[in-house]
Design an enzyme around this catalytic site. Structure first.
Site, PDB file in Angstrom:
ATOM      1  N   SER A  14       0.672  -1.121   0.070  1.00  0.00           N
ATOM      2  CA  SER A  14       0.115  -0.176  -0.087  1.00  0.00           C
ATOM      3  C   SER A  14       0.780   1.316  -0.153  1.00  0.00           C
ATOM      4  O   SER A  14       0.259   2.398   0.098  1.00  0.00           O
ATOM      5  CB  SER A  14      -0.882  -0.028   1.379  1.00  0.00           C
ATOM      6  N   TYR A 123      13.716  -4.636   6.920  1.00  0.00           N
ATOM      7  CA  TYR A 123      14.384  -5.916   5.990  1.00  0.00           C
ATOM      8  C   TYR A 123      14.720  -6.772   6.761  1.00  0.00           C
ATOM      9  O   TYR A 123      14.264  -8.104   6.461  1.00  0.00           O
ATOM     10  CB  TYR A 123      15.530  -5.169   5.318  1.00  0.00           C
ATOM     11  N   HIS A 242      22.890   6.040  -7.481  1.00  0.00           N
ATOM     12  CA  HIS A 242      22.411   6.219  -8.771  1.00  0.00           C
ATOM     13  C   HIS A 242      23.872   6.621  -9.591  1.00  0.00           C
ATOM     14  O   HIS A 242      24.460   6.091 -10.635  1.00  0.00           O
ATOM     15  CB  HIS A 242      21.286   7.018  -9.064  1.00  0.00           C
ATOM     16  N   ARG A 338      28.492  13.988 -19.310  1.00  0.00           N
ATOM     17  CA  ARG A 338      29.337  15.068 -20.098  1.00  0.00           C
ATOM     18  C   ARG A 338      30.822  14.421 -19.927  1.00  0.00           C
ATOM     19  O   ARG A 338      31.389  14.686 -19.184  1.00  0.00           O
ATOM     20  CB  ARG A 338      29.046  16.335 -19.652  1.00  0.00           C
ATOM     21  N   GLN A 364      17.919  11.252 -19.313  1.00  0.00           N
ATOM     22  CA  GLN A 364      16.439  11.579 -19.227  1.00  0.00           C
ATOM     23  C   GLN A 364      16.158  13.086 -19.190  1.00  0.00           C
ATOM     24  O   GLN A 364      17.239  13.750 -18.530  1.00  0.00           O
ATOM     25  CB  GLN A 364      15.863  11.024 -18.132  1.00  0.00           C
TER      26      GLN A 364
HETATM   27  C1  BG6 Z   1      14.764   8.036  -6.213  1.00  0.00           C
HETATM   28  C2  BG6 Z   1      15.271   9.194  -5.177  1.00  0.00           C
HETATM   29  O1  BG6 Z   1      15.887   7.045  -5.850  1.00  0.00           O
HETATM   30  O2  BG6 Z   1      15.397   8.418  -7.493  1.00  0.00           O
HETATM   31  C3  BG6 Z   1      14.145  10.243  -5.439  1.00  0.00           C
HETATM   32  O3  BG6 Z   1      14.991   8.592  -3.833  1.00  0.00           O
HETATM   33  C4  BG6 Z   1      14.442  10.882  -6.865  1.00  0.00           C
HETATM   34  O4  BG6 Z   1      14.605  11.381  -4.553  1.00  0.00           O
HETATM   35  C5  BG6 Z   1      14.368   9.598  -7.831  1.00  0.00           C
HETATM   36  O5  BG6 Z   1      13.552  11.658  -7.117  1.00  0.00           O
HETATM   37  C6  BG6 Z   1      14.819  10.105  -9.215  1.00  0.00           C
HETATM   38  O6  BG6 Z   1      14.358   8.811 -10.125  1.00  0.00           O
HETATM   39  P1  BG6 Z   1      14.110   9.305 -11.727  1.00  0.00           P
HETATM   40  O7  BG6 Z   1      13.883   7.964 -12.195  1.00  0.00           O
HETATM   41  O8  BG6 Z   1      13.036   9.998 -11.637  1.00  0.00           O
HETATM   42  O9  BG6 Z   1      15.199  10.129 -12.273  1.00  0.00           O
END
Ligand code: BG6
Length: 484
Positions: A14, A123, A242, A338, A364
């Site tokens: 949810s 977890y 990321h 870049r 993106q």
């Molecule tokens: C998430 C973060 O992992 O990635 C967020 O917790 C962020 O803060 C998001 O907004 C961004 O993902 P994307 O795919 O929209 O670039």
């Protein structure tokens, strides 16, 4: 693809992530025939008291635009089970539901995929419950796999603790640590681009590259997630995971083969080659108004913006700064890499001021790659200008739908392919890089400077990029081509 009974269990059904990402991804896999009625059963598990219909209606709200026929069929595959995250009762009930569908399936197989769309604090207990009550029966062919979401810990020690707790319950090949950036089309393209093109091979190194930026910008703040965000900050939310994953793929050496272990071995190696971060190569920012969120403490020093220079101590990259930059509440939403090349030696055109070659990979929005080049300005004059070779996906691949990251990664899990998931030693190496800096920020030794929401972020960040060698091209704007 293996056949037979497949149960997908979404824990935290949810919650936000499940509604916005997990269920829509499952729907798209269903729509394209990757998961099929008769074979797949989906279970939502959470604490709230909800009926099957109640959950289905919630999910429907996030699937606007889906075909009614497909959607109705998809929603019928979903069942809801309620229970707590630390009691045997709920998980026992869940197991009975899963076993019941497996019994009624002729294949005799049992594939169980658990998706933890939950805060990491639960977890360990949830994994323990799965291990105790819900494993696939050994009498049947199949497997049990668990997808976990970041944040995996808050620093090196807490991440290692979490890893060993989970490691006691599951083998590494059962654990899928998801980083959804690894599911993005252009991130997945990086290996192909680098290692299947003769053009790039000799250029991708310190002899030719001056600096590399990996940038994430969002044009909205922490709206509604301030409470979560304040505990983590932009480095833990975006950069340590990321952007660092993207960094690995940009900087790593060529893997021995495309086997997931070979690729991940190279990622670990490049992470281990990163030098300690220097304070003077860090800029932290916090947008004005961030602390207006009632769930954020008034004296919060949590950065919502950071620009950090990573330096790789190896033969390929010595001396090349990798600028990792991420920020919330900025003037635009985009993510890009870049690669800026060095100046042309002995330049007879003296066009230095016009800018350098730059290879841009836009992750993106509007996926694209373009190479900034100096060309002769068309016309009678012998003048030069900056132009580009442009591969814009929307133009080049007009009838291709680019899949959502989560869709791809869930499919990989079903297929048992861990290439695009984070291995335990990789996670550890990632935390090793950022932990000293994070501890200094948490202790207030490094302060966030304030910046205007809707701006480029602190000016100190631009100054830092310039100081380490980035040269901005003036007067050049890339305009993504649009279909006539
Ligand atoms: C998430 C973060 O992992 O990635 C967020 O917790 C962020 O803060 C998001 O907004 C961004 O993902 P994307 O795919 O929209 O670039």
């Amino acid at each position: 693809l293996e056949q037979g009974c497949l149960s997908i269990i979404v824990l935290g059904a949810s919650g936000d992530l499940a509604k916005k990402k997990t269920f829509p991804a499952l729907y798209h896999l269903f729509e394209q025939g990757f998961i099929q009625a008769g074979e797949v059963h989906i279970f939502g598990y959470a604490r709230s008291n909800l009926s099957d219909e109640g959950l289905r209606e919630r999910i429907r709200g996030y699937l606007k635009g889906a075909s009614e026929e497909h959607l109705t069929e998809f929603l019928q595959l979903i069942k809801y089970v309620s229970g707590s995250y630390d009691s045997g009762e709920g998980f026992d009930k869940l197991n009975k539901e899963i076993s019941a569908v497996e019994m009624s399936n002729k294949s005799g197989s049992s594939r169980r995929l658990f998706y933890l769309a939950l805060p990491p604090s639960v977890y360990p207990s949830v994994c323990k419950m799965i291990r105790t009550y819900c494993m696939n029966p050994t009498s049947r062919a199949g497997w049990t796999r668990v997808i976990v979401e970041k944040p995996f810990g808050k620093d090196l020690d807490s991440a290692e603790e979490l890893s060993s707790q989970l490691g006691e319950l599951f083998e590494e090949d059962q654990l899928y640590r998801i980083d959804h950036y690894l599911g993005k089309e252009l991130v997945q393209n990086l290996l192909v681009l680098r290692f299947a093109n003769r053009l790039f091979l000799p250029l991708w190194n310190r002899d030719n590259v001056d600096n590399i930026q990996i940038v994430f910008r969002e044009d909205f703040g922490t709206d509604g997630r301030g409470g979560y965000f304040d505990q983590y900050g932009i480095i833990r939310d975006i950069i340590q995971n990321h952007l660092l994953q993207v960094f690995c793929l940009v900087a790593m050496e060529k893997p021995v083969s495309l086997k997931p272990e070979h690729i991940r071995d190279e990622k670990v190696k490049v992470l281990q080659s990163v030098n300690p971060i220097k304070d003077e190569e860090v800029v932290l920012g916090q947008y004005q108004g961030y602390k207006d969120d009632p769930t954020v403490p008034d004296d919060s020093n949590t950065p919502t913006f950071a620009s950090i220079v990573l330096r790789v101590h190896n033969e390929r990259w010595e001396g090349v700064p990798f600028i990792l930059k991420a920020g919330k509440a900025l003037n635009s939403r985009k993510a890009e890499i870049r690669v800026q090349f060095k100046d042309v030696p002995g330049d007879i055109f003296r066009c230095k001021k016009q800018g350098r070659n730059e290879f841009v990979i836009r992750l993106q929005p509007s996926e694209a790659m373009y190479m900034k080049l100096t060309v002769k300005k068309p016309g009678l004059e012998m003048a030069t200008e900056q132009s580009e070779l442009d591969l814009s996906y929307g133009m080049r691949y007009q009838n291709v739908t680019i899949p959502e990251a989560y869709e791809r990664l869930i499919l990989d899990t079903i297929r048992g392919d861990q290439q695009h998931f984070v291995r335990r030693d990789e996670l550890k190496a990632a935390w090793q890089i950022f932990t000293p800096l994070l501890h200094d920020i948490d202790a207030g030794k490094l302060k966030s400077v304030s910046y205007q929401p809707g701006s480029r972020g602190p000016k100190e960040a631009d100054e830092l990029s310039e100081k380490v060698g980035y040269m901005q091209t003036h007067g050049y704007i890339w305009i993504p081509p649009t279909l006539a």
